[in-house]
Design a protein around this motif. Structure first.
Motif, PDB file in Angstrom:
ATOM      1  N   GLU A   1      29.848 -20.878 -65.132  1.00 58.16           N
ATOM      2  CA  GLU A   1      30.129 -20.714 -63.873  1.00 58.16           C
ATOM      3  C   GLU A   1      28.629 -20.851 -63.118  1.00 58.16           C
ATOM      4  O   GLU A   1      27.599 -20.557 -63.450  1.00 58.16           O
ATOM      5  N   LEU A   2      28.879 -21.272 -61.750  1.00 54.94           N
ATOM      6  CA  LEU A   2      27.559 -21.387 -61.180  1.00 54.94           C
ATOM      7  C   LEU A   2      26.752 -20.048 -60.889  1.00 54.94           C
ATOM      8  O   LEU A   2      27.360 -18.986 -60.336  1.00 54.94           O
ATOM      9  N   PRO A   3      25.564 -19.813 -61.359  1.00 56.92           N
ATOM     10  CA  PRO A   3      25.017 -18.506 -61.182  1.00 56.92           C
ATOM     11  C   PRO A   3      24.513 -18.414 -59.722  1.00 56.92           C
ATOM     12  O   PRO A   3      24.172 -19.323 -59.095  1.00 56.92           O
ATOM     13  N   ILE A   4      24.501 -17.030 -59.330  1.00 56.68           N
ATOM     14  CA  ILE A   4      24.195 -16.553 -58.115  1.00 56.68           C
ATOM     15  C   ILE A   4      22.733 -16.011 -58.128  1.00 56.68           C
ATOM     16  O   ILE A   4      22.805 -14.969 -58.972  1.00 56.68           O
ATOM     17  N   GLY A   5      21.657 -16.473 -57.533  1.00 60.43           N
ATOM     18  CA  GLY A   5      20.498 -15.794 -57.542  1.00 60.43           C
ATOM     19  C   GLY A   5      19.157 -16.766 -57.454  1.00 60.43           C
ATOM     20  O   GLY A   5      19.374 -17.721 -56.901  1.00 60.43           O
ATOM     21  N   THR A   6      18.224 -16.624 -58.247  1.00 58.88           N
ATOM     22  CA  THR A   6      17.019 -17.240 -58.588  1.00 58.88           C
ATOM     23  C   THR A   6      16.882 -17.942 -59.818  1.00 58.88           C
ATOM     24  O   THR A   6      16.831 -16.866 -60.924  1.00 58.88           O
ATOM     25  N   LEU A   7      16.915 -19.065 -60.045  1.00 62.07           N
ATOM     26  CA  LEU A   7      16.191 -19.622 -61.243  1.00 62.07           C
ATOM     27  C   LEU A   7      14.963 -20.293 -61.289  1.00 62.07           C
ATOM     28  O   LEU A   7      14.608 -20.783 -60.451  1.00 62.07           O
ATOM     29  N   GLN A   8      14.023 -20.026 -62.141  1.00 65.87           N
ATOM     30  CA  GLN A   8      12.679 -20.480 -62.518  1.00 65.87           C
ATOM     31  C   GLN A   8      12.782 -21.713 -63.265  1.00 65.87           C
ATOM     32  O   GLN A   8      13.300 -21.614 -64.596  1.00 65.87           O
ATOM     33  N   GLY A   9      12.311 -22.715 -62.803  1.00 63.05           N
ATOM     34  CA  GLY A   9      12.202 -24.044 -63.802  1.00 63.05           C
ATOM     35  C   GLY A   9      12.210 -25.032 -62.811  1.00 63.05           C
ATOM     36  O   GLY A   9      12.190 -25.243 -61.777  1.00 63.05           O
TER      37      GLY A   9
END
Length: 325
Positions: free
Chosen positions: A43-51
């Motif tokens: 599922e689409l994650p909610i929040g902040t992804l580093q990369g």
């Protein structure tokens, strides 16, 4: 305070409200970042992804984004917390931007809207690429009152935001983005009552439909609580206009170059879901700190009573207790 400020022993003024991270903040906020997965996100994650967004995009579910705010590095030589983006030829920047948009496009729903930010130099590339992939509907130009100017050229005092959609089915909430401004020559009906304006304690005011020329935006600066040390930070008021116009509560806003986190913060304050990606861990942590602070304050400077107020409106100065709105 930036790392450079710290090394040079600079101390901020007591009135400086710019947000800065402590080492304690960094240690605590790392656990708030979206953890990496071995395969694709179900599922689409909610929040902040580093990369790198061009790598992470392959892990995200397609057709899941309602609104994309794309604020990539402009075609300028710029340092982002040690990560440098070099100026390229117009042709090379256009090729790079096309690679970015080609990679991100599968994430968008057929009803999605896209806003692409740029300056006068990068806008040539933006239009060429956007017209190839989307329906280009307008170009917003907003006044950017900052900088000392140039001695051998006109001062750059504006930036562009290109408004695009995937299809002819899209959201546009015009009533949510009206601008309340003073009426300089108010008309009255034959009965003597105000015509299309209101007599208020702040003067004669009218709620106007939004145009594609924005002169009511204040760049975040040192005495504003939303200010950070990010070199190209957008204001919450600016992003709020995009989110309110082109999404509904519960929709997903996606920013693959989230930077200081303004888009995610505004999305949260406006009851939208959000996903932000940035290559810099420092900016991802800064985003999470601002999201944390948004739990205790839903205020967006320049937005009150369901309308956007022009800068230096008396009501906003009294309400927000900040020097400019």
């Amino acid at each position: 305070m930036t790392d450079e400020d710290s090394q040079n022993g600079k101390v901020r003024s007591p009135r400086n409200r710019s947000l800065e991270l402590t080492e304690q903040d960094r240690g605590r906020l790392r656990s708030r970042l979206i953890p990496s997965v071995s395969g694709n996100f179900l599922e689409l994650p909610i929040g902040t992804l580093q990369g790198d967004c061009l790598e992470l995009v392959n892990l995200l579910p397609q057709n899941s984004i309602d609104l994309m705010i794309l604020d990539p590095p402009y075609n300028l030589a710029k340092s982002f917390h040690g990560l440098r983006f070099a100026r390229r030829s117009v042709e090379d920047y256009t090729i790079w931007l096309n690679q970015v948009i080609s990679a991100l496009k599968p994430l968008l729903k057929s009803t999605a809207s896209i806003y692409i930010c740029g300056d006068w130099f990068s806008s040539t590339s933006i239009f060429a690429v956007a017209a190839e992939h989307f329906i280009v509907r307008n170009r917003i130009t907003w006044e950017r009152e900052k900088g000392r100017g140039a001695k051998t050229n006109w001062k750059n005092a504006s930036e562009d935001i290109w408004f695009c959609t995937v299809s002819d089915r899209y959201t546009f909430n015009v009533e949510s983005v009206k601008l309340r401004r003073k009426v300089m020559a108010p008309y009255r009906t034959s009965e003597g009552t105000p015509k299309d304006w209101q007599l208020t304690g702040d003067g004669n005011m009218r709620d106007t439909h939004p145009s594609n020329l924005w002169t009511d935006i204040t760049i975040p600066f040192w005495s504003m609580s939303e200010n950070t040390d990010h070199p190209t930070q957008k204001s919450e008021k600016l992003i709020a206009k995009l989110i309110l116009a082109s999404s509904n509560p519960g929709d997903v806003m996606f920013d693959p170059f989230v930077g200081s986190g303004t888009s995610s913060v505004v999305a949260k304050k406006l009851d939208r879901r959000y996903l932000g990606i940035d290559l810099s861990e420092e900016y991802c942590l800064l985003t999470e700190r601002r999201l944390e602070l948004a739990d205790s304050s839903q205020t967006i400077q320049g937005l009150a009573d369901g309308v956007f107020w022009e800068r230096n409106s008396l009501k906003l100065r009294n309400q927000l207790q900040e020097p400019d709105s």
